[in-house]
Write a protein that holds these residues in place. Structure first.
Motif, mmCIF file in Angstrom:
data_model
loop_
_atom_site.group_PDB
_atom_site.id
_atom_site.type_symbol
_atom_site.label_atom_id
_atom_site.label_comp_id
_atom_site.label_asym_id
_atom_site.label_seq_id
_atom_site.Cartn_x
_atom_site.Cartn_y
_atom_site.Cartn_z
ATOM 1 N N LEU A 125 -13.132 10.533 -6.467
ATOM 2 C CA LEU A 125 -14.351 9.559 -6.126
ATOM 3 C C LEU A 125 -14.745 8.812 -5.157
ATOM 4 O O LEU A 125 -15.520 7.999 -4.566
ATOM 5 C CB LEU A 125 -13.981 8.744 -7.112
ATOM 6 N N GLY A 126 -13.803 9.661 -3.845
ATOM 7 C CA GLY A 126 -14.506 9.221 -2.459
ATOM 8 C C GLY A 126 -13.284 8.140 -2.303
ATOM 9 O O GLY A 126 -13.733 6.863 -0.874
ATOM 10 N N VAL A 127 -12.437 8.018 -2.869
ATOM 11 C CA VAL A 127 -11.364 6.786 -2.649
ATOM 12 C C VAL A 127 -10.281 7.344 -0.984
ATOM 13 O O VAL A 127 -9.766 8.418 -1.161
ATOM 14 C CB VAL A 127 -10.717 6.210 -3.548
ATOM 15 N N ILE A 128 -10.350 6.767 0.113
ATOM 16 C CA ILE A 128 -9.383 6.900 0.737
ATOM 17 C C ILE A 128 -8.529 5.902 0.938
ATOM 18 O O ILE A 128 -8.492 4.161 1.746
ATOM 19 C CB ILE A 128 -9.810 6.800 2.174
ATOM 20 N N PRO A 129 -7.353 6.086 0.795
ATOM 21 C CA PRO A 129 -6.367 5.525 1.173
ATOM 22 C C PRO A 129 -5.601 5.237 2.999
ATOM 23 O O PRO A 129 -5.622 5.223 3.951
ATOM 24 C CB PRO A 129 -4.512 6.520 1.123
ATOM 25 N N GLN A 130 -5.593 3.797 2.498
ATOM 26 C CA GLN A 130 -4.882 3.229 3.510
ATOM 27 C C GLN A 130 -4.224 1.603 3.158
ATOM 28 O O GLN A 130 -4.032 0.428 2.326
ATOM 29 C CB GLN A 130 -6.010 1.483 3.870
ATOM 30 N N VAL A 131 -2.576 2.657 2.996
ATOM 31 C CA VAL A 131 -1.372 1.931 2.775
ATOM 32 C C VAL A 131 -0.371 1.792 3.689
ATOM 33 O O VAL A 131 -0.087 2.588 4.707
ATOM 34 C CB VAL A 131 -0.416 2.848 1.624
ATOM 35 N N ILE A 132 0.088 0.397 3.885
ATOM 36 C CA ILE A 132 1.020 0.026 5.212
ATOM 37 C C ILE A 132 2.545 0.151 4.012
ATOM 38 O O ILE A 132 2.281 -0.758 3.206
ATOM 39 C CB ILE A 132 0.625 -1.575 5.540
ATOM 40 N N PRO A 133 2.863 0.268 4.783
ATOM 41 C CA PRO A 133 4.555 0.427 4.296
ATOM 42 C C PRO A 133 4.939 -0.709 3.867
ATOM 43 O O PRO A 133 4.626 -1.640 5.086
ATOM 44 C CB PRO A 133 5.746 1.330 5.109
ATOM 45 N N SER A 134 5.436 -1.284 3.143
ATOM 46 C CA SER A 134 6.404 -2.666 2.884
ATOM 47 C C SER A 134 7.901 -2.048 3.334
ATOM 48 O O SER A 134 8.812 -1.320 4.022
ATOM 49 C CB SER A 134 6.718 -2.860 1.344
ATOM 50 N N MET A 135 8.374 -3.666 3.347
ATOM 51 C CA MET A 135 9.780 -3.259 3.809
ATOM 52 C C MET A 135 11.336 -2.773 2.989
ATOM 53 O O MET A 135 12.621 -2.643 2.945
ATOM 54 C CB MET A 135 10.564 -4.635 4.009
ATOM 55 N N GLU A 136 10.251 -2.864 1.639
ATOM 56 C CA GLU A 136 11.624 -2.497 0.583
ATOM 57 C C GLU A 136 11.716 -0.988 0.868
ATOM 58 O O GLU A 136 11.154 0.262 0.537
ATOM 59 C CB GLU A 136 10.713 -2.441 -1.512
ATOM 60 N N SER A 137 13.023 -0.558 0.587
ATOM 61 C CA SER A 137 13.729 1.281 1.136
ATOM 62 C C SER A 137 13.706 1.846 -0.728
ATOM 63 O O SER A 137 13.309 0.916 -1.669
ATOM 64 C CB SER A 137 15.078 1.200 1.223
ATOM 65 N N ALA A 138 13.589 2.664 -0.904
ATOM 66 C CA ALA A 138 13.513 3.679 -1.540
ATOM 67 C C ALA A 138 15.121 4.171 -2.399
ATOM 68 O O ALA A 138 16.205 3.806 -1.422
ATOM 69 C CB ALA A 138 13.188 4.793 -1.380
ATOM 70 N N PRO A 139 14.977 3.554 -3.621
ATOM 71 C CA PRO A 139 16.531 4.354 -4.102
ATOM 72 C C PRO A 139 16.446 5.080 -4.358
ATOM 73 O O PRO A 139 16.149 5.695 -4.632
ATOM 74 C CB PRO A 139 15.964 2.523 -5.776
ATOM 75 N N LEU A 140 18.181 4.569 -4.448
ATOM 76 C CA LEU A 140 19.122 6.194 -4.803
ATOM 77 C C LEU A 140 18.222 7.112 -6.155
ATOM 78 O O LEU A 140 18.947 5.794 -6.747
ATOM 79 C CB LEU A 140 20.057 6.256 -4.325
ATOM 80 N N PRO A 141 17.984 8.416 -6.612
ATOM 81 C CA PRO A 141 18.112 8.664 -7.689
ATOM 82 C C PRO A 141 18.968 8.548 -8.439
ATOM 83 O O PRO A 141 19.213 8.273 -9.672
ATOM 84 C CB PRO A 141 17.768 10.102 -7.687
ATOM 85 N N THR A 142 20.465 8.446 -7.781
ATOM 86 C CA THR A 142 21.733 8.318 -8.226
ATOM 87 C C THR A 142 21.478 6.983 -9.132
ATOM 88 O O THR A 142 22.840 6.899 -10.313
ATOM 89 C CB THR A 142 22.850 8.624 -7.975
ATOM 90 N N GLU A 143 21.401 5.871 -8.904
ATOM 91 C CA GLU A 143 21.109 4.333 -8.905
ATOM 92 C C GLU A 143 20.049 3.993 -9.851
ATOM 93 O O GLU A 143 20.341 3.536 -10.808
ATOM 94 C CB GLU A 143 21.017 3.163 -8.339
#
Length: 375
Positions: free
Chosen positions: A146-164
């Motif tokens: 649809l012509g959507v161009i992402p502009q995503v700014i990383p946040s402070m939150e980290s990725a959770p561990l898959p085991t948790e």
């Protein structure tokens, strides 16, 4: 439609194409609402509908009889510069039959492309080992056609561990992206451009820096270019957030007050109001210190605007098209309210021979932080 200003209308499924001449000649007025924050931007096109007009087919398409998505793109050309005003989809069509020999009126209404993000519920879709910004980028990827161009700014939150924990999608794409933005203290919106039928999808902090548009001038004789302008000062919503972080050894909460000086929101007003209340954000104790402070800054940003303004301009007299989510100068409103303001929303009203805009402004305090503004 207006001397010195040309409006281009594109519509159709998939890739919108320029409207035929008969459609343009039947167009009576255009209204575009350009908002920031959680309010969706939208548009309304009003046509004079003759009995044998090809707009009858447009009405059927807009009503969803043959196509699930009918796209509309609006581009204004002023002083040789093409400005994308809207990239959206039709959501509603109204037909008012004519009377006394007058033609019928077809009103086509729609929203920006966030309307397509509310269609399906993807609840349960897993995002293993993905931080919030990566999840947002993955969700937006499905709207690239649809012509959507992402502009995503990383946040402070980290990725959770898959085991948790494995995060899972909740509700529609739009609801989930907005929920992630609220948790990070961010905002999410679609901004039309840079080319027709394209949009930037911004997910990040509300930033109030950049180019300042020419000053809105009132009560200044021949230099006046603003028809109406008024301001109000209300500090009742202004507050100081206090975030709590937890000592991992003692489990004791440690309060941290968040100052009014926010890194990505430079003070547009020189004198901020005294905060009438304090907000204790106790839900931040489960976060790490960086995440807690970031959420506190976001809360402070949301509650920092004590000055509000509203007014209207004639675009030809002003000399350019006013855009929301940008900065603009103000002159002639008095020392307390002169200076630079953030444009919260703009409503475009176009008809044959007329192009006016209504707008709302906001900033944190009184008195200008800059001694001069762009003219």
């Amino acid at each position: 439609m207006i001397k010195g200003i040309d409006l281009t209308v594109l519509f159709g499924p998939g890739v919108p194409l320029p409207a035929p001449r008969a459609v343009i000649e039947a167009l009576q007025s255009v209204k575009i609402e350009e908002n920031s924050g959680e309010v969706q931007s939208g548009f309304e096109l009003v046509f004079a509908l003759e009995k044998n007009s090809p707009l009858n087919t447009l009405f059927l398409l807009a009503g969803g009889a043959a196509l699930p998505i009918l796209r509309v793109a609006l581009v204004a050309t002023m002083n040789g510069q093409a400005i994308s005003l809207m990239n959206g989809v039709v959501t509603k069509a109204d037909l008012a039959p004519g009377a006394g020999g007058a033609p019928a009126t077809l009103s086509v209404k729609g929203k920006d492309l966030t309307a397509t993000m509310e269609t399906f519920d993807f609840s349960g879709l897993p995002y293993p080992a993905m931080p919030p910004f990566a999840r947002v980028a993955l969700v937006l990827a499905k709207y690239a056609w649809l012509g959507v161009i992402p502009q995503v700014i990383p946040s402070m939150e980290s990725a959770p561990l898959p085991t948790e924990k494995i995060p899972r999608h909740q509700d529609s794409d739009l609801a989930y992206i907005r929920a992630l933005a609220a948790e990070a203290g961010y905002t999410f919106f679609l901004k039309p451009g840079p080319a027709p039928a394209t949009s930037f999808a911004y997910w990040g902090p509300e930033i109030r820096i950049g180019e300042v548009q020419p000053a809105l001038t009132v009560d200044s004789g021949f230099a006046t270019n603003c028809d109406e302008l008024s301001f109000s000062f209300d500090k009742s919503e202004f507050e100081i957030p206090i975030v709590f972080i937890q000592n991992p050894q003692t489990k004791a909460p440690i309060p941290i007050p968040i100052p009014s000086a926010i890194p990505f929101l430079p003070p547009l007003g020189l004198v901020p109001p005294l905060p009438p209340k304090i907000n204790r954000m106790k839900d931040t104790a489960r976060l790490n210190p960086f995440e807690a402070v970031a959420r506190g800054f976001a809360r402070a940003a949301q509650r920092s605007d004590a000055v509000r303004g509203q007014g209207s301009i004639d675009v030809v007299r002003y000399g350019r098209i006013l855009r929301a989510r940008n900065l603009v100068g103000v002159r002639g409103a008095g020392m307390a309210f002169d200076g630079i303001h953030y444009i919260d929303s703009v409503t475009h009203d176009l008809s044959r021979g007329s192009y006016t805009q209504k707008f709302t402004l906001k900033r944190s305090g009184l008195l200008p932080s800059s001694p001069s503004v762009a003219v």
